[in-house]
Design a protein around this motif. Sequence first.
Motif, PDB file in Angstrom:
ATOM      1  N   SER A 274     -40.301  -8.288   7.075  1.00  0.00           N
ATOM      2  CA  SER A 274     -40.889  -9.002   5.933  1.00  0.00           C
ATOM      3  C   SER A 274     -41.604  -8.122   5.034  1.00  0.00           C
ATOM      4  O   SER A 274     -42.174  -7.220   5.350  1.00  0.00           O
ATOM      5  CB  SER A 274     -41.353 -10.247   6.151  1.00  0.00           C
ATOM      6  OG  SER A 274     -42.666 -10.112   6.759  1.00  0.00           O
ATOM      7  N   ILE A 275     -42.171  -8.913   3.468  1.00  0.00           N
ATOM      8  CA  ILE A 275     -42.920  -8.335   2.558  1.00  0.00           C
ATOM      9  C   ILE A 275     -43.615  -8.011   2.758  1.00  0.00           C
ATOM     10  O   ILE A 275     -44.506  -6.638   2.705  1.00  0.00           O
ATOM     11  CB  ILE A 275     -42.152  -8.838   0.828  1.00  0.00           C
ATOM     12  CG1 ILE A 275     -40.899  -8.615   0.325  1.00  0.00           C
ATOM     13  CG2 ILE A 275     -43.529  -8.496   0.255  1.00  0.00           C
ATOM     14  CD1 ILE A 275     -41.107  -7.258   0.444  1.00  0.00           C
TER      15      ILE A 275
ATOM     16  N   GLN B 261     -42.364 -14.145   2.716  1.00  0.00           N
ATOM     17  CA  GLN B 261     -40.871 -13.693   3.908  1.00  0.00           C
ATOM     18  C   GLN B 261     -39.850 -13.580   3.763  1.00  0.00           C
ATOM     19  O   GLN B 261     -39.265 -13.225   4.781  1.00  0.00           O
ATOM     20  CB  GLN B 261     -41.271 -15.381   4.222  1.00  0.00           C
ATOM     21  CG  GLN B 261     -42.470 -15.997   4.456  1.00  0.00           C
ATOM     22  CD  GLN B 261     -42.085 -17.405   4.907  1.00  0.00           C
ATOM     23  OE1 GLN B 261     -41.211 -18.137   4.306  1.00  0.00           O
ATOM     24  NE2 GLN B 261     -42.911 -18.040   6.171  1.00  0.00           N
ATOM     25  N   ARG B 262     -39.035 -12.710   2.478  1.00  0.00           N
ATOM     26  CA  ARG B 262     -37.933 -11.966   1.735  1.00  0.00           C
ATOM     27  C   ARG B 262     -37.855 -11.434   2.613  1.00  0.00           C
ATOM     28  O   ARG B 262     -39.242 -10.234   3.483  1.00  0.00           O
ATOM     29  CB  ARG B 262     -37.890 -11.561   0.990  1.00  0.00           C
ATOM     30  CG  ARG B 262     -37.697 -12.880  -0.008  1.00  0.00           C
ATOM     31  CD  ARG B 262     -36.578 -12.699  -0.279  1.00  0.00           C
ATOM     32  NE  ARG B 262     -36.364 -13.303  -1.889  1.00  0.00           N
ATOM     33  CZ  ARG B 262     -36.195 -13.132  -3.330  1.00  0.00           C
ATOM     34  NH1 ARG B 262     -36.150 -11.832  -2.793  1.00  0.00           N
ATOM     35  NH2 ARG B 262     -36.168 -13.971  -3.721  1.00  0.00           N
ATOM     36  N   PRO B 263     -37.116 -10.194   3.425  1.00  0.00           N
ATOM     37  CA  PRO B 263     -36.934  -9.070   4.207  1.00  0.00           C
ATOM     38  C   PRO B 263     -37.363  -7.659   2.800  1.00  0.00           C
ATOM     39  O   PRO B 263     -37.532  -8.140   1.624  1.00  0.00           O
ATOM     40  CB  PRO B 263     -35.473  -9.377   4.502  1.00  0.00           C
ATOM     41  CG  PRO B 263     -34.677  -9.678   3.778  1.00  0.00           C
ATOM     42  CD  PRO B 263     -35.776 -10.926   3.293  1.00  0.00           C
ATOM     43  N   GLY B 264     -37.480  -6.654   3.377  1.00  0.00           N
ATOM     44  CA  GLY B 264     -37.731  -5.845   2.745  1.00  0.00           C
ATOM     45  C   GLY B 264     -36.555  -5.353   1.610  1.00  0.00           C
ATOM     46  O   GLY B 264     -36.517  -5.365   0.379  1.00  0.00           O
ATOM     47  N   GLY B 265     -35.521  -5.556   2.652  1.00  0.00           N
ATOM     48  CA  GLY B 265     -34.366  -4.725   1.600  1.00  0.00           C
ATOM     49  C   GLY B 265     -33.552  -6.403   0.633  1.00  0.00           C
ATOM     50  O   GLY B 265     -32.656  -5.989   0.364  1.00  0.00           O
ATOM     51  N   GLY B 266     -34.606  -7.062   0.140  1.00  0.00           N
ATOM     52  CA  GLY B 266     -34.074  -8.490  -0.302  1.00  0.00           C
ATOM     53  C   GLY B 266     -34.988  -8.379  -1.634  1.00  0.00           C
ATOM     54  O   GLY B 266     -35.057 -10.111  -2.008  1.00  0.00           O
ATOM     55  N   VAL B 267     -35.185  -7.496  -2.213  1.00  0.00           N
ATOM     56  CA  VAL B 267     -36.159  -7.601  -3.098  1.00  0.00           C
ATOM     57  C   VAL B 267     -35.605  -5.974  -4.564  1.00  0.00           C
ATOM     58  O   VAL B 267     -35.097  -5.969  -4.056  1.00  0.00           O
ATOM     59  CB  VAL B 267     -37.270  -7.715  -3.250  1.00  0.00           C
ATOM     60  CG1 VAL B 267     -38.416  -8.166  -2.520  1.00  0.00           C
ATOM     61  CG2 VAL B 267     -37.706  -6.324  -2.941  1.00  0.00           C
TER      62      VAL B 267
END
Length: 218
Positions: free
Chosen positions: A92-93, A130-136
């Motif tokens: 997560s972030i 809570q976003r995944p690191g790959g989702g930004v």
Amino acid sequence: MLEVKELSVEIAGVQVLRELGFSLRAGVCTVLIGRNGAGKTTTLRAIMGLLLRQKGSIYLDGKPVHDLPSHARAELGIGYSPEDRRLIGEFSIEDNILLPALALNMSAGERKRRLEEVYELLPELRKLRQRPGGGVSGGQGKMVALGRALMVADKVLFLDEPFQGLAPALALEYARTLSKLREHRPDIALLVTESSPKLLDEIADETLQIERGVLTAA
Ligand SMILES: Nc1ncnc2c1ncn2[C@@H]1O[C@H](COP(=O)(O)OP(=O)(O)OP(=O)(O)O)[C@@H](O)[C@H]1O
Ligand SMILES: [Mg+2]
């Protein structure tokens, strides 16, 4: 605060940095300007201990750090936000931000205090936590990398081309965040690299210029 003397680095038989010497002072934002391939990233990586130096010395508050491993330099309060961000996609972030603090065995209380400070400075990260690191997005990723570097940057903060690839609105927001950071942490020594001097005109107190691994007068 941080002093670099005669720092030389060779990569694969090529002399990439030649006897660099400069110092960073508390509360001062120093900008390192240089074209692609001039040696900006190499300078930061060598000071962090991520690259072997050929020659030279590095002092933090008068004490030599050039023989310490990279994590020990981070532990002394040098934070580094690399140009390629290096987020872990499955984490997560928030975990990405916490990573250096966990690696350095920071106490839970201290970790929480610093994380709260990061969220205060970068409120959008709280929303993304809570976003995944790959989702930004790329721009959001730059903010995450800044937050992560701030977790350890007690004394010195390195930002490698933070504005590269940012849309004007995001670049403005990033610049505002840097001003806020300087108000909030007035004694931090800041080193920001950029390929174009214009972007950093407003935040630079001092400017260094690097050309083919040599510091030249700005
Ligand atoms: N792993 C490597 N192997 C070989 N040469 C390298 C390596 N890393 C860097 N170099 C060389 O060292 C020089 C300096 O690279 P560096 O990445 O420090 O430049 P930079 O100023 O950060 O450039 P940019 O603006 O493109 O990020 C370049 O000529 C580059 O090709
Ligand atoms: Mg670079």
